[in-house]
Each structure stands twice: as structure tokens, then as C-alpha cells.
Design a protein around this motif. Structure first.
Motif, PDB file in Angstrom:
ATOM      1  N   CYS A  67      96.076  41.010 -49.580  1.00 29.83           N
ATOM      2  CA  CYS A  67      95.921  42.212 -50.403  1.00 29.83           C
ATOM      3  C   CYS A  67      94.463  42.644 -50.390  1.00 29.83           C
ATOM      4  N   GLY A  68      93.544  41.712 -50.166  1.00 30.57           N
ATOM      5  CA  GLY A  68      92.124  42.075 -50.043  1.00 30.57           C
ATOM      6  C   GLY A  68      91.388  42.149 -51.371  1.00 30.57           C
ATOM      7  N   ILE A  69      92.053  41.789 -52.468  1.00 26.26           N
ATOM      8  CA  ILE A  69      91.384  41.844 -53.771  1.00 26.26           C
ATOM      9  C   ILE A  69      90.178  40.909 -53.788  1.00 26.26           C
ATOM     10  N   CYS A  70      90.261  39.814 -53.047  1.00 25.22           N
ATOM     11  CA  CYS A  70      89.153  38.839 -53.051  1.00 25.22           C
ATOM     12  C   CYS A  70      87.900  39.388 -52.379  1.00 25.22           C
ATOM     13  N   ILE A  71      88.039  40.330 -51.478  1.00 33.88           N
ATOM     14  CA  ILE A  71      86.868  40.761 -50.687  1.00 33.88           C
ATOM     15  C   ILE A  71      85.769  41.301 -51.591  1.00 33.88           C
ATOM     16  N   ASP A  72      86.145  42.184 -52.524  1.00 32.83           N
ATOM     17  CA  ASP A  72      85.124  42.783 -53.390  1.00 32.83           C
ATOM     18  C   ASP A  72      84.509  41.763 -54.327  1.00 32.83           C
ATOM     19  N   ASN A  73      85.174  40.640 -54.522  1.00 31.80           N
ATOM     20  CA  ASN A  73      84.667  39.652 -55.464  1.00 31.80           C
ATOM     21  C   ASN A  73      83.878  38.539 -54.782  1.00 31.80           C
ATOM     22  N   CYS A  74      83.807  38.585 -53.464  1.00 33.83           N
ATOM     23  CA  CYS A  74      83.167  37.498 -52.710  1.00 33.83           C
ATOM     24  C   CYS A  74      81.720  37.872 -52.433  1.00 33.83           C
ATOM     25  N   GLN A  75      80.808  37.010 -52.891  1.00 32.87           N
ATOM     26  CA  GLN A  75      79.387  37.357 -52.751  1.00 32.87           C
ATOM     27  C   GLN A  75      78.868  37.207 -51.324  1.00 32.87           C
ATOM     28  N   LEU A  76      79.680  36.693 -50.418  1.00 31.73           N
ATOM     29  CA  LEU A  76      79.235  36.653 -49.025  1.00 31.73           C
ATOM     30  C   LEU A  76      78.940  38.067 -48.533  1.00 31.73           C
ATOM     31  N   LYS A  77      79.639  39.025 -49.130  1.00 31.29           N
ATOM     32  CA  LYS A  77      79.423  40.430 -48.794  1.00 31.29           C
ATOM     33  C   LYS A  77      77.972  40.804 -49.067  1.00 31.29           C
ATOM     34  N   THR A  78      77.444  40.333 -50.220  1.00 29.53           N
ATOM     35  CA  THR A  78      76.054  40.594 -50.572  1.00 29.53           C
ATOM     36  C   THR A  78      75.115  40.020 -49.512  1.00 29.53           C
ATOM     37  N   ALA A  79      75.521  38.889 -48.935  1.00 28.92           N
ATOM     38  CA  ALA A  79      74.678  38.239 -47.933  1.00 28.92           C
ATOM     39  C   ALA A  79      74.909  38.834 -46.547  1.00 28.92           C
ATOM     40  N   GLY A  80      75.706  39.895 -46.477  1.00 28.90           N
ATOM     41  CA  GLY A  80      75.922  40.576 -45.200  1.00 28.90           C
ATOM     42  C   GLY A  80      76.956  39.898 -44.310  1.00 28.90           C
ATOM     43  N   GLU A  81      77.762  38.993 -44.870  1.00 29.73           N
ATOM     44  CA  GLU A  81      78.797  38.311 -44.082  1.00 29.73           C
ATOM     45  C   GLU A  81      80.133  38.989 -44.347  1.00 29.73           C
ATOM     46  N   THR A  82      80.784  39.510 -43.290  1.00 34.57           N
ATOM     47  CA  THR A  82      82.042  40.220 -43.516  1.00 34.57           C
ATOM     48  C   THR A  82      83.227  39.525 -42.844  1.00 34.57           C
ATOM     49  N   GLN A  83      82.977  38.404 -42.161  1.00 32.95           N
ATOM     50  CA  GLN A  83      84.073  37.765 -41.418  1.00 32.95           C
ATOM     51  C   GLN A  83      84.601  36.524 -42.130  1.00 32.95           C
ATOM     52  N   ALA A  84      83.857  36.048 -43.143  1.00 34.30           N
ATOM     53  CA  ALA A  84      84.204  34.747 -43.720  1.00 34.30           C
ATOM     54  C   ALA A  84      84.828  34.849 -45.094  1.00 34.30           C
ATOM     55  N   ASN A  85      85.117  36.064 -45.586  1.00 28.06           N
ATOM     56  CA  ASN A  85      85.738  36.223 -46.908  1.00 28.06           C
ATOM     57  C   ASN A  85      87.058  35.457 -46.935  1.00 28.06           C
ATOM     58  N   PRO A  86      87.494  35.051 -48.138  1.00 19.96           N
ATOM     59  CA  PRO A  86      88.694  34.218 -48.235  1.00 19.96           C
ATOM     60  C   PRO A  86      89.871  34.749 -47.431  1.00 19.96           C
ATOM     61  N   VAL A  87      90.123  36.043 -47.516  1.00 29.25           N
ATOM     62  CA  VAL A  87      91.313  36.591 -46.861  1.00 29.25           C
ATOM     63  C   VAL A  87      91.250  36.376 -45.351  1.00 29.25           C
ATOM     64  N   TYR A  88      90.062  36.518 -44.766  1.00 29.51           N
ATOM     65  CA  TYR A  88      89.960  36.328 -43.313  1.00 29.51           C
ATOM     66  C   TYR A  88      89.952  34.860 -42.948  1.00 29.51           C
ATOM     67  N   PHE A  89      89.411  34.039 -43.856  1.00 32.38           N
ATOM     68  CA  PHE A  89      89.459  32.601 -43.620  1.00 32.38           C
ATOM     69  C   PHE A  89      90.910  32.142 -43.571  1.00 32.38           C
ATOM     70  N   ILE A  90      91.711  32.602 -44.537  1.00 33.62           N
ATOM     71  CA  ILE A  90      93.116  32.175 -44.582  1.00 33.62           C
ATOM     72  C   ILE A  90      93.882  32.706 -43.373  1.00 33.62           C
ATOM     73  N   GLN A  91      93.527  33.910 -42.977  1.00 32.22           N
ATOM     74  CA  GLN A  91      94.161  34.482 -41.782  1.00 32.22           C
ATOM     75  C   GLN A  91      93.846  33.609 -40.563  1.00 32.22           C
TER      76      GLN A  91
END
Lengths: 613, 363
Positions: A279-303
Motif C-alpha cells: 500500500c506504500g503507507i510506510c514510505i512516507d513514515n520511513c526516515q531513510l527518505k530523509t537520508a536520500g535512500e529510496t530503494q530500501a523502504n520497508p515495502v521495497y525490502f519486503i518485495q
């Protein structure tokens, strides 16, 4: 051959039998791979009230999507209309056919294509209401579908910054899912138009279409299209993210029966992976985004985990802060899944000859500071002062010789190393005869509680100090300070300790509200859990968190984790104190430079206001 | 009115004073603006200067007497906190109102010392016998070097690179002067307390200036200062208030535990709060190390991204006093050149550079 047969039903029927067969085998394999001890839990739970409460949760979550509603009402409505609407359509469809045909064993496709087989809307018990309801359900689903299409192309309308990226089977399943209900609407409308039947939706549309279209000729292809869309959806479902629909229901039961993710990729872990709807709800809540990481968010990790594409970098790139789990509508154990993939990534080459030979000291209470508290001696000094005031007999166990608690090794996937250290510390702790173990480090606290099996009480120092305050053994020193409290990840989301530090601060100072509190608190950036981010990326997270904490202009930032404290000290504009230092009143040396800062800042503000005027 | 151009110099430390003197000698009207009530900056708190052990107040007196021979307007206790451009002039504001209108501004707001409590594992502010290099200079000035118990320390440890070259503190840069400061302070300690052992814990010895290396050798040979290559991992306070330090002697590869009576932290240099504030208000660029960024490290080391605003001294990078004096004089010539160049000339100069770059590029 069959009473209700036409070649167009074949795609649907084949798809349906395929999905039933696939799920049967898949779930059976999963249950076998769950392992014996966990299967015993199932046997125990299956005939208990747990099963009933699982049924309730399936209804609330798999159909109504209550948790998504809480996070984002529009997104919740979208999911609910599709899931619950479709469920109602199937349920009432079946009831309708039973009521009309009086044949309990009528084939499944008879209900699905009822309008084709009975185009004139036959009359039966409450049939008027029934057709009205069926049209309403379809409209309900179509409204959700419209939202889904808008979301795919205009994510921001939903208040989401990012939605997930799709894979091939996802696209196929998504397209066929989107087409199912419009095709059903067309097929029913064309049929209604041709037979002058139908109700407020199908009937009205049917007569409109009949006005300018050869509905008699279009009717049959439309039924084919509807059946094909259903068939395609069923066939692609197991290989797409929509596998989450059946698996989540299984997961809810397994979880209610008390299964544990464990440390291996078991059938239960697999069920969690397949339950991710992306669903991607986790993406906005994952601070890796702040660090400029877009491939390691939970949803992509699980994928990646599902596709067996997890590489070491992906496994290690997680702060282990747990913010994703707080918001995940499926409540997947994301942190533990990540740790499972870390095992044996780093070869254990440690040499343990350095472990000191120590003798336990008899005491009632043990204080264990841990490595990070060694780097923040202000906390130890404050604890010593408070302990002296309380008169408790406390052994500062790791003051001279300190051995790591083992949690960093566990976070790095080195379970064997961790066990060596855990064994060493456990012998000292049990040897002392203490009834209580206190630690000022939430990282140590986690491993003491989960892995040590000490059989004695383990407390975080915020809990211990609050207890001493309540029993009037210590009296926290009053401090006229405005304090912003930072919830450490390991203490809050890790051990559900939110209130004790706040109550302790409130007993002597003024607590101000911050933007991200308790379950939603941010990570300081110094996380031991992430072995992938570089210092600059950690600083980006640190800056974001400091900004949130200092928004209300506090005099100081308080926290109750030595690692958070050390990380904040790097660039905090105000002093950073541990809760023990506030209670002990040992903070004067920090405050001097800060008050000067404040004065300067006030002057700047004044000047800026004057300039504007 | 006269045609004399008016320049504001922000910061009354070494860089600001020297820039003002030179600009005034070139015939400009200069306002020297200082936030504190006295001129002199950090040097006021120093005892002796490296490498020649010249008393700091002697140096400061010379600078101040040169300054008083000029007609530089000295404005102390003034805090500039806003800035506006009016046509080609630069307007400064203090907290009350418009302070003055200038043709050029020199930012000489200098550095602050690293706040030692941020490196908590060394226990500054928590243990009584942990002080900073600045604290030791104060002790030198008072001619009494005592521990918290009032005794003469028998063993003193000097820790290099506190708050510099340290990712954990968020400061990657080298503060340049701490190594030589430690050598100088170690010698002064041995001179004042002949029976006291002195240990320096260093990462590298960066003896970059003239006669620094010689002083380092002298410290070892003549004054028996012991240099140990290793970073201190943590410090703890013993019951008698002495400090237990843990480190590794990386040259012998051995772990080391040692008690010292006094631990001195050689705190590094960070851009001062004034530098940060003025930089932000005037729209200056900051470098990687958060000091002000100059236009070109080699050839335009005083120019900034803002026309008419120049930088002198350690607001742009950590610097010792002699480099600061040179940088200040260079700033004066840069300002002079800027003010004597007409817009037309500046335009054609820019064009020439652009053409040159273009030609080089096409080659």
C-alpha cells in the motif's frame, strides 16, 4: 451437459479453480514450514476464543480496512469499497440465486453471471430489494475504483507523497482488477437494455445505451470481457501483490494463535511477506527518505524478500526504528524480517580472549550502563548521586570492566557472538543475587528483556527513578526549564516505555509538546541498527529530528538513551540532557552557553521584527 | 560631502584590527565594529604565543597602539544583525536601527572554541580535573596550576583533536593550531612545574609553520614531554578525583590505562556564532566545514560570493596569528582594488575572464 453453461464462463471457471488449487497447496506448504513448536501453538489456539477474535479482525481489517481508515480516510474508503463491496456482491449474489433456484448446489458461476442466465430479472422473495442492493454494491465498488485510478496518477490528492512502483504481474493484476467491474456494469447494462429490465444503475444505463448502441450484439462480447477480466485477475493474483488478500486472512489467524516471527525464514515469516499489500503507507513514515535512500523502504525490502533479491546492502539499510510497524495496516513484523536476512552476512571472526575474568559483587540492585553510557559519563555521575540519596545498595556492574550487552551483534546478524557476551554478563548478574537489574541504555534493555532469561525484574532507569521518587527515596531537583523530550526508538517503540520518563520530567520541570511524539517519534540518526548509511546521511536524519524537537524553542532537549544523547550533542543548538541528569540537578555546566544563545536569538528576532515594520 | 569611501570591518580581533589599520593607511574611512566591550578577541585570553613564546599581551599592545595611531572609528558593544543593499551601498543595522551605510564590508568575525561538553566521553564539566586548552591558558595567566584539590599536578595529559577531525562530533576539518598549541603548553607546563610529567595524546603532529617542527623536537629532547600516538577512548574519575584514561599506543599496539591529575582538552576551532549569523544575514556561502566560503582558495581568498563583502582571518578557515595577519592585509588590498575599480572596468574584467575561460574551453 450443464444447466447453466456457455463457453464465455470458461476463463472465470478456470481462473477460479486455479486459484483455489494454488492457495490450497501454498498454504499447506507454509503451514508445514512453520515448524513444530509453532504448529503446537496453532493446535492449542484453534479451538479457543482466539479464533473468534481472529474472525472479527479479518472482518475489520481484510474487509473494512479499519487501520488504513485511521491513517488516511480516503485510502481507507478506497480499500473498503473494493474489498467489502466485492464481498457483499458475492455474498448477496449467492443468496439471490439460492432464493430463486431453490437449489443449494447451483454452480458458482451461476451467481456471478446471474444476469446473463436470467436476463429478465425474475421475481422471487424480496427480489426488488435484492436487485436494488446488487446495483448499489456495484456502484459502491465503482466509486472506490475511481479513487484507485485517481490515486495511481495523482498520488498527492491522497496526502501521500509517494505510492509504490509496480512490477509486471502487479500491472497485469491491477489492470484486470480495474476492468472487472466496469465490464460487469457494461454487460449488465447491455443485457438490461436488450431485455428492458434492470434497475436504477443497470436499467437506466441500459436504456440509454439501447438508444444509440446495438446492445443485443454488444451484450455477449461484454460478458466474455467480464469473464476474461476475472480469469486474468485470478491467474495473476498469486504472482502479484494481490496475494496479500488471501494471505492476510491466514496471517491474522496465525498471529491470533500466538505465532512468533523467530529468527528463521519460516512459513509464518513467509505469510507476513505475502501479506504485504504494498500500500506504500510506510514510505512516507520511513526516515531513510530523509537520508536520500529510496530503494530500501520497508515495502521495497519486503518485495525484494518475496522475490529473493535481498542483498547485504538492502538487509543492512534499516534504522530499526520501527516507525513503519506503527503505521503498517497489516502489522507486519518488519524489523524482525530485516534481522532474519542479516544472519550470517558478516562472518564472525571475533576473538573472545579479551573477556575479563570477573567476580560478581553481592547487591540488591545492579546498574548496567552499557558501552554508550560509558561515553556519556554525565549519566553515570547523575545516577550515582541519586543512588546515594536513595540509600539503595546498588552495584555499578560495568564501571571498571565492561562487556557489551550483545544487542549490537544481534542487530548485525551475529547471533553466536552475541550469545558469548550474553552468557558472560548473565553469569555476573545471576551471581550477584540481585533482585533487580537497572540499565540507562534502552538498547541493552531490549536484549536483557528478550534474550537473557534472567528471572529477575529488569527496569529502564526512568522506571527505576520514578519508583524511587514515588516511594520518596529521592526528590528530583526542581529546574525552571522548558524541556522537549525525545522518545528513543528502542525505549518507546521497542519497549513501550513512553510515560515514565515524562512523569519523571514533570515532577521537576516543564515538559513542552513536540511535533513527533511517542509512537510517531523520529530516530536521532545515530541508530546502531543501520550498517549502511554514511555520516552525511545520518546527519540529514539528525537535522530533521532536531528541527522537530526544537520547534517549540525548548531550553533543553531531554532523552533517556545515551546513544540519542551523543548523537544530538553533535549539532543540537540547545543542551541535551538525560532524564537522570535533570532529576539529579547535575546540568549547570551545560546550561551556560545555551542561555547566551537564547539571548542572542531573542535579539535577532527583535531586530527582524523592527526591520519588517 | 567628501568622496572618501567608507568601510565597515566586523569583528575586533586580530584580523579585524589589522584590516582596519591597513585600510585606514590606504586612505579609507573605517568603522571597526566589535560585539564585545573590548578589542582583542581570543588573544586577550592567551598567555604566550607559539612558536617564540612571545607574551600575548605584548603582541596585542603593539596591534592596539598601531590602531590608535590611525583614525579608525572603534565601535564596541555593537551587534550587527541585519543587512540591506541600497543601490550600490551596503546598509548595516544593529538591534535598534540603521547603524551605517558603507561602500564595502569586511567580515572578520573569527572563530569559537569547540564546546568541550559535546565530547562527553572526556568528562568536561562532569569531572573536576578536566579542563580545556583555553582554561589552561587562564591558569598560566594566573601563574597557578592546581588541581581541584588545590595540589600541584604530578602528571598532566594533553588530548589533541578534541572536536576536530572527528566525524562523531560532526567536524571533519583540522583546526591546525591545536598541535602546536599543545607543544607550546607542554613546554610552559614543564617550565612552570619542573617535577610534573606531561603526556600528549595525538593522532598526527601537524607542524606546518616555520620553527614548529624545531619546537616539537625541543619539547621532546629538552623538556622530556612524552608524545603518545593514540586517541583517548574514554575517561573516568577516580575516587581521589584523578582521571583514569583509556587509550591505545598505536605505535606499539598496546592498550594503555593511565591516571592523570589534570586532563587538558585541546579544543578545536569552529566558525563563531557571529560568523554564522552575519554569513546567513548577508547571504554568504558556507564551505563544507561551515566556515565562510571564499571565491577561490588560491587567488581570491578574501572575496566572497557577495559583491562588496570580503572576509579576513579565521572566519574563513582555522588560522594561526601570522596567517591571520597576512590574510587581513590581503583583505585590505582586495577591498582597495574593488573600490578603485569602476563598474565599467569591473564589467570588462569579468568579460575578459569569461572570454579567457571560453577560449580555454574551446581549445
Amino acid at each position: 451437459m450443464m444447466k447453466f453453461y456457455d463457453p464465455f464462463i470458461l476463463p472465470f471457471v478456470i481462473g477460479l479453480y486455479f486459484i483455489f488449487a494454488y492457495l490450497g497447496i501454498k498454504f499447506a506448504v507454509m503451514l508445514i514450514r512453520i515448524g513444530k513448536p509453532e504448529r503446537k501453538k496453532i493446535a492449542k489456539g484453534i479451538f479457543s476464543v482466539k479464533t473468534l477474535s481472529a474472525v472479527k479482525e479479518v472482518f475489520l481489517e481484510a474487509l473494512l480496512h479499519k487501520r488504513i481508515f485511521k491513517v488516511n480516510p480516503m485510502l481507507g474508503y478506497m480499500h473498503m469499497s473494493l474489498a467489502f463491496g466485492w464481498f457483499l456482491l458475492i455474498l448477496f449474489g449467492k443468496i439471490g440465486t439460492l432464493s430463486y433456484s431453490r437449489d443449494f448446489f447451483n454452480p458458482i458461476h451461476y451467481a456471478i453471471f446471474f444476469k446473463y442466465f436470467e436476463p429478465r430479472d425474475p421475481a422471487f422473495f424480496y427480489s426488488k430489494t435484492y436487485f436494488l442492493l446488487m446495483d448499489s454494491f456495484l456502484l459502491f465498488i465503482l466509486s472506490g475504483l475511481t479513487l484507485a485510478i485517481v490515486k495511481r496518477f495523482r498520488t498527492r490528492i491522497f496526502g501521500m507523497k509517494k505510492t509504490t512502483r509496480l512490477r509486471f504481474f502487479d500491472r497485469m493484476a491491477l489492470t484486470s482488477l480495474w476492468l472487472i467491474f466496469p465490464f460487469r456494469l457494461l454487460a449488465e447494462s447491455f443485457t438490461s437494455g436488450a431485455f428492458q429490465s434492470g434497475h436504477f444503475l443497470s436499467g437506466t444505463l441500459g436504456s440509454v445505451f439501447a438508444g444509440f448502441l446495438p446492445v443485443e450484439n454488444l451484450m455477449y462480447p461484454a460478458w466474455w470481457a467480464y469473464s476474461l477480466a476475472l480469469g486474468f485477475f485470478f491467474v495473476s493474483l498469486p504472482f502479484s501483490r494481490y496475494m496479500h488478500i488471501p494471505t492476510e486472512m491466514l496471517l491474522i489467524f496465525l498471529r491470533k494463535w500466538g505465532l512468533d516471527t523467530g529468527t528463521k525464514m519460516s512459513g509464518y515469516a513467509e505469510a507476513q511477506v505475502l501479506s504485504c499489500s504494498r500500500c506504500g503507507i510506510c514510505i512516507d513514515n520511513c526516515q531513510l527518505k530523509t537520508a536520500g535512500e529510496t530503494q530500501a523502504n520497508p515495502v521495497y525490502f519486503i518485495q525484494a524478500l518475496r522475490n529473493q533479491q535481498v542483498n547485504p546492502a538492502l538487509a543492512m539499510n534499516c534504522l530499526q526504528c520501527g516507525r513503519c510497524e506503527e503505521i503498517c495496516p497489516v502489522k507486519i513484523d518488519i524489523r524482525q524480517l530485516r534481522l532474519i536476512t542479516r544472519q550470517h552476512l558478516t562472518p564472525d571472526q571475533s576473538d573472545y580472549h579479551y573477556l575479563p575474568v570477573e567476580q560478581p559483587v553481592k547487591a540488591d540492585v545492579i546498574f548496567f550502563g552499557g558501552c554508550m553510557t560509558h561515553l556519556t559519563p554525565g549519566i553515570v555521575a547523575a545516577m550515582k548521586k541519586l543512588v546515594a540519596e536513595s540509600g539503595e545498595k546498588v552495584w555499578f556492574m560495568d564501571e571498571q570492566e565492561s562487556v557489551c550487552c550483545g544487542r549490537p551483534q544481534l542487530l548485525a546478524g551475529e547471533a553466536e557472538s552475541a550469545m558469548r557476551l550474553i552468557e558472560h554478563n548473565r553469569q555476573l548478574i545471576t551471581g550477584s543475587g540481585a533482585k533487580l537489574l537497572v540499565t540507562s541504555c534502552p538498547i541493552c534493555l531490549t536484549v536483557f528483556v528478550r534474550e537473557y532469561n534472567l528471572g529477575i525484574e529488569v527496569l529502564h532507569h526512568s522506571q527505576y527513578l520514578l519508583r524511587l521518587t514515588r516511594s520518596q527515596k529521592i526528590r528530583p531537583k526542581p529546574a525552571l526549564l522548558k524541556i522537549a523530550y525525545h522518545d528513543p526508538c528502542e525505549l518507546g517503540r521497542g519497549n513501550a516505555i513512553y510515560e515514565e520518563p515524562r512523569q519523571l520530567i514533570n515532577s521537576s520541570a516543564i515538559l513542552v509538546k513536540t511535533k513527533h511524539e511517542k509512537q510517531m517519534s523520529l530516530c536521532c540518526g545515530g541508530s546502531l541498527g543501520n550498517l549502511q548509511l554514511n555520516a552525511d546521511q545520518q546527519n540529514l536524519i539528525l537535522d530533521e529530528t532536531l528541527q522537530s524537537l526544537t520547534a517549540a524553542n525548548p531550553d533543553i532537549i531531554a532523552t533517556s538513551c545515551p546513544l540519542c544523547k551523543k548523537t544530538f550533542q553533535k549539532s543540537s543548538p540547545v543542551p541535551v540532557l538525560d532524564i537522570a541528569e535533570i532529576a539529579a540537578g547535575t546540568w549547570q555546566h551545560y546550561i551556560q552557553p545555551a542561555s547566551q544563545n537564547q539571548e542572542k536569538a531573542n535579539i535577532h528576532e527583535l531586530a527582524e521584527n523592527q526591520l519588517m515594520n | 560631502m567628501t568622496n572618501i569611501k567608507k568601510i565597515a570591518v566586523l569583528g575586533g580581533g586580530v584580523a579585524g584590527m589589522e584590516t582596519s589599520i591597513q585600510l585606514n593607511r590606504l586612505g579609507y574611512q573605517v568603522d571597526l565594529i566589535e560585539i564585545e566591550d573590548k578589542l582583542g578577541g581570543h588573544v586577550r585570553n592567551w598567555y604566550k604565543l607559539f612558536p617564540d613564546h612571545k607574551p600575548a599581551d605584548e603582541f596585542l599592545e603593539k596591534l592596539i597602539s598601531n590602531l590608535s595611531a590611525t583614525d579608525v572609528q572603534i565601535k564596541t558593544s555593537i551587534q550587527i544583525n541585519a543587512f540591506l543593499r541600497k543601490e550600490k551601498k551596503l546598509c548595516l543595522f544593529d538591534q535598534a536601527c540603521e547603524f551605517g551605510v558603507y561602500d564595502a564590508v569586511v567580515v572578520a568575525t573569527g572563530f569559537d572554541l569547540f564546546e568541550a561538553y559535546r565530547k562527553e566521553e572526556y568528562g568536561f564539566g562532569i569531572y573536576k580535573n578536566v579542563i580545556t586548552s583555553a582554561g589552561l591558558e587562564t591558569m598560566f595567566l594566573g601563574k597557578t596550576i592546581k588541581t581541584s584539590g588545590g595540589n600541584v599536578p604530578k602528571r598532566v595529559g594533553l588530548v589533541h583533536c578534541v572536536g576536530s577531525r572527528d566525524e562523531k562530533c560532526g567536524n571533519l576539518h583540522c583546526s591546525k593550531v591545536c598541535c602546536i598549541t599543545a607543544v607550546k603548553q607542554a613546554i610552559t607546563l614543564r617550565q612552570m612545574l619542573p617535577n610534573t610529567e606531561v603526556f600528549c595524546f595525538y593522532m598526527d603532529m601537524r607542524m606546518f609553520g616555520p620553527s614548529y617542527e624545531e619546537l616539537y623536537r625541543e619539547a621532546q629532547e629538552k623538556w622530556a614531554v612524552r608524545f603518545i600516538r593514540g586517541r583517548i577512548s574514554e575517561a573516568a574519575q577516580n575516587a581521589d578525583e584523578t582521571i583514569l584514561i583509556k587509550t591505545e599506543d598505536t605505535l606499539t599496539g598496546r592498550q594503555l590505562k593511565m591516571n592523570v591529575d589534570l586532563l587538558v582538552l585541546m579544543v578545536g576551532m569552529l566558525p563563531s556564532k557571529g560568523t554564522t549569523v552575519i554569513g546567513k544575514k548577508t547571504g554568504l556561502d558556507f564551505g563544507m566545514n561551515r566556515f565562510l566560503k571564499v571565491k577561490d582558495e588560491h587567488y581570491h581568498a578574501n572575496e566572497t560570493n557577495q559583491e562588496g563583502i570580503f572576509v579576513a582571518g579565521s572566519a574563513s578557515a582555522p588560522m594561526n596569528i601570522s596567517d591571520t595577519i597576512s590574510h587581513a592585509r590581503a583583505a585590505a588590498t582586495a577591498v582597495d582594488h574593488y573600490l578603485k575599480t569602476t563598474d565599467h572596468e569591473r564589467f570588462s574584467e569579468k568579460n575578459n575572464i569569461r572570454n579567457l575561460e571560453k577560449a580555454l574551453h574551446e581549445k
